[in-house]
Design an enzyme around this catalytic site. Sequence first.
Site, PDB file in Angstrom:
ATOM      1  N   ILE A 164       0.847  -1.200   0.000  1.00 31.37           N
ATOM      2  CA  ILE A 164       0.000   0.000   0.000  1.00 31.37           C
ATOM      3  C   ILE A 164       0.881   1.248   0.000  1.00 31.37           C
ATOM      4  O   ILE A 164       0.650   2.197  -0.751  1.00 31.37           O
ATOM      5  CB  ILE A 164      -0.960   0.002   1.218  1.00 31.37           C
ATOM      6  CG1 ILE A 164      -1.933  -1.167   1.122  1.00 31.37           C
ATOM      7  CG2 ILE A 164      -1.701   1.331   1.328  1.00 31.37           C
ATOM      8  CD1 ILE A 164      -2.888  -1.329   2.296  1.00 31.37           C
ATOM      9  N   SER A 202      -8.164   1.071  10.078  1.00 27.53           N
ATOM     10  CA  SER A 202      -8.750  -0.110   9.451  1.00 27.53           C
ATOM     11  C   SER A 202     -10.215  -0.304   9.774  1.00 27.53           C
ATOM     12  O   SER A 202     -10.667   0.050  10.869  1.00 27.53           O
ATOM     13  CB  SER A 202      -7.984  -1.350   9.914  1.00 27.53           C
ATOM     14  OG  SER A 202      -8.665  -2.517   9.529  1.00 27.53           O
ATOM     15  N   LYS A 206      -5.317  -0.904  15.950  1.00 29.29           N
ATOM     16  CA  LYS A 206      -5.648   0.273  15.139  1.00 29.29           C
ATOM     17  C   LYS A 206      -6.518   1.256  15.944  1.00 29.29           C
ATOM     18  O   LYS A 206      -6.330   2.468  15.886  1.00 29.29           O
ATOM     19  CB  LYS A 206      -6.361  -0.148  13.852  1.00 29.29           C
ATOM     20  CG  LYS A 206      -5.464  -0.880  12.870  1.00 29.29           C
ATOM     21  CD  LYS A 206      -4.319   0.008  12.389  1.00 29.29           C
ATOM     22  CE  LYS A 206      -3.472  -0.653  11.335  1.00 29.29           C
ATOM     23  NZ  LYS A 206      -2.395   0.225  10.817  1.00 29.29           N
ATOM     24  N   ASP A 242      11.586   3.108   5.754  1.00 30.60           N
ATOM     25  CA  ASP A 242      11.098   1.723   5.768  1.00 30.60           C
ATOM     26  C   ASP A 242      12.246   0.798   6.167  1.00 30.60           C
ATOM     27  O   ASP A 242      13.390   1.027   5.767  1.00 30.60           O
ATOM     28  CB  ASP A 242      10.580   1.354   4.346  1.00 30.60           C
ATOM     29  CG  ASP A 242       9.638   0.153   4.352  1.00 30.60           C
ATOM     30  OD1 ASP A 242       8.484   0.299   3.904  1.00 30.60           O
ATOM     31  OD2 ASP A 242      10.062  -0.936   4.826  1.00 30.60           O
ATOM     32  N   TYR A 269      -5.726  -7.253  15.712  1.00 30.23           N
ATOM     33  CA  TYR A 269      -5.245  -6.264  14.727  1.00 30.23           C
ATOM     34  C   TYR A 269      -6.126  -5.012  14.799  1.00 30.23           C
ATOM     35  O   TYR A 269      -5.614  -3.896  14.917  1.00 30.23           O
ATOM     36  CB  TYR A 269      -5.296  -6.876  13.322  1.00 30.23           C
ATOM     37  CG  TYR A 269      -5.213  -5.858  12.228  1.00 30.23           C
ATOM     38  CD1 TYR A 269      -6.351  -5.450  11.546  1.00 30.23           C
ATOM     39  CD2 TYR A 269      -3.995  -5.268  11.886  1.00 30.23           C
ATOM     40  CE1 TYR A 269      -6.279  -4.491  10.547  1.00 30.23           C
ATOM     41  CE2 TYR A 269      -3.920  -4.315  10.893  1.00 30.23           C
ATOM     42  CZ  TYR A 269      -5.068  -3.932  10.228  1.00 30.23           C
ATOM     43  OH  TYR A 269      -5.008  -2.975   9.244  1.00 30.23           O
TER      44      TYR A 269
HETATM   45  C1  WQD Z   1     -11.003 -11.409   3.201  1.00 27.74           C
HETATM   46  C2  WQD Z   1     -12.015 -12.534   3.098  1.00 27.74           C
HETATM   47  C3  WQD Z   1     -11.609 -14.247   4.738  1.00 27.74           C
HETATM   48  C4  WQD Z   1      -7.735 -15.461   2.962  1.00 27.74           C
HETATM   49  C5  WQD Z   1      -8.456  -7.201   5.838  1.00 27.74           C
HETATM   50  C6  WQD Z   1      -7.048  -7.048   6.241  1.00 27.74           C
HETATM   51  C7  WQD Z   1      -6.834  -6.009   7.240  1.00 27.74           C
HETATM   52  C8  WQD Z   1      -7.796  -4.855   7.130  1.00 27.74           C
HETATM   53  C9  WQD Z   1      -9.211  -5.286   6.938  1.00 27.74           C
HETATM   54  C10 WQD Z   1      -6.748  -2.906   6.289  1.00 27.74           C
HETATM   55  C11 WQD Z   1     -12.482 -13.025   4.470  1.00 27.74           C
HETATM   56  C12 WQD Z   1     -11.392 -14.794   3.315  1.00 27.74           C
HETATM   57  C13 WQD Z   1      -8.923 -14.800   3.213  1.00 27.74           C
HETATM   58  C14 WQD Z   1      -7.763 -16.840   2.621  1.00 27.74           C
HETATM   59  C15 WQD Z   1     -10.159 -16.821   2.771  1.00 27.74           C
HETATM   60  N1  WQD Z   1      -7.419  -4.022   6.042  1.00 27.74           N
HETATM   61  N2  WQD Z   1     -10.111 -15.484   3.113  1.00 27.74           N
HETATM   62  N3  WQD Z   1      -8.975 -17.467   2.543  1.00 27.74           N
HETATM   63  O1  WQD Z   1      -9.755 -10.424   7.075  1.00 27.74           O
HETATM   64  O2  WQD Z   1     -11.243  -8.914   5.691  1.00 27.74           O
HETATM   65  O3  WQD Z   1      -9.092  -8.072   6.728  1.00 27.74           O
HETATM   66  O4  WQD Z   1      -9.201  -6.050   5.749  1.00 27.74           O
HETATM   67  O5  WQD Z   1      -6.431  -2.476   7.330  1.00 27.74           O
HETATM   68  O6  WQD Z   1      -5.522  -5.545   6.982  1.00 27.74           O
HETATM   69  O7  WQD Z   1      -6.606  -8.272   6.800  1.00 27.74           O
HETATM   70  O8  WQD Z   1      -9.055  -9.622   4.777  1.00 27.74           O
HETATM   71  O9  WQD Z   1      -8.098 -10.750   2.830  1.00 27.74           O
HETATM   72  O10 WQD Z   1      -7.715 -11.728   5.144  1.00 27.74           O
HETATM   73  O11 WQD Z   1      -9.988 -11.834   4.122  1.00 27.74           O
HETATM   74  O12 WQD Z   1     -11.240 -17.418   2.688  1.00 27.74           O
HETATM   75  O13 WQD Z   1      -6.703 -17.501   2.389  1.00 27.74           O
HETATM   76  O14 WQD Z   1     -11.377 -13.651   2.481  1.00 27.74           O
HETATM   77  O15 WQD Z   1     -12.270 -15.211   5.556  1.00 27.74           O
HETATM   78  O16 WQD Z   1     -13.845 -13.430   4.336  1.00 27.74           O
HETATM   79  P1  WQD Z   1      -9.879  -9.321   6.122  1.00 27.74           P
HETATM   80  P2  WQD Z   1      -8.604 -11.021   4.201  1.00 27.74           P
END
Ligand code: WQD
Length: 332
Positions: free
Chosen positions: A12, A116, A144, A31, A140
Amino acid sequence: MNILIIGGAGYIGAHVAREFLDAGHKVTVYDNLSSGLAQNIFDDEDFVEGDTMDFIGLIDTMRRGFDAIVHLAAFKSAGESMLRPEKYAVNNINSTVHILNAAAESGIKYIIFSSSAAVYGNPQYIPIDEKHPVNPANFYGFTKLEVERLLGWYDKLKGLRYAALRYFNAAGYDLNLRVTGLEQNPANLLPIIMETACGTRKEVLVFGCDYDTPDGSGVRDYIHVTDLARGHVAALERLIKTGTSFTLNLGGENGISVLEMIDAAKRISGRDIPYRITDRRPGDAAKLIASSEKAGELLDWKAQYSDMETLISSSWKAYLNNAEKDAKPALS
Ligand code: WQD
């Protein structure tokens, strides 16, 4: 303006740096390259290799003179944060205290903070607006929210004005392939789907298919990383213009399920994408969709590239571009 982007070599961060540069700002990236990549440092920006836990390194850098800080350096895997909270507490909270103290001591007046959607936890209503109660369901999101609370006190006591931007699910890549460093060991859905399409990952594990959603899999609001980055540029402009801190959602206002994302990726890439349904992941909500109405009002901002086709096609181009580079024999 002279901007310091902490975490600007990450997925990002590099897109945010690119948009600030394109908007005519001078950018320095700070970084430690622990997850960021040197190949994401642009020729038209400066770079300081440093750690957010190194207060002296931070203050020495900030004393060079910056108008604003953008802070994106954090661990961001909701799932991992439930298994290793100690790692997230130090990296996401302790390091931000160092950053805020160094900024206050260096006379920096503005900070844009990468918050987030995870601060909301399980939604009481959808779409989620900024008035929604905050009750993180994973560690997490807790980190935040704690930083957002710190920002409120540093605003009050140190005059450090902030914009806390609550990201929903960042995805996609720069449409002109200017960010070439792919996320390493991703935990998020779309990069995992891309690695599976490339054949560098065996399968996608679908974390639960018994949610109260149309196809049973998790639904999220995916925002293209360029839309997200332009939201940062607009947020800083407003912060400087008004001198008043604010907190905003940045989402694509779409709602895409895991299985929809996989099917669309198969179609766009032309590749098979094996997947296996497994148990739910602790801390996951069934559905998270943003209202970005406030961002529209305050910033005159609206997502332009956050449709599923663009999210996936821009990602696939970046992964193919990378694979072609890897495949090219090194010139002897
Ligand atoms: C998305 C969907 C999982 C991986 C993210 C970021 C966090 C924050 C909020 C910024 C969910 C599913 C995922 C996999 C799956 N963003 N999944 N198999 O948990 O919504 O949170 O957005 O701050 O940084 O983590 O994102 O991409 O992990 O999951 O089924 O291998 O995909 O259950 O429904 P999440 P994610």
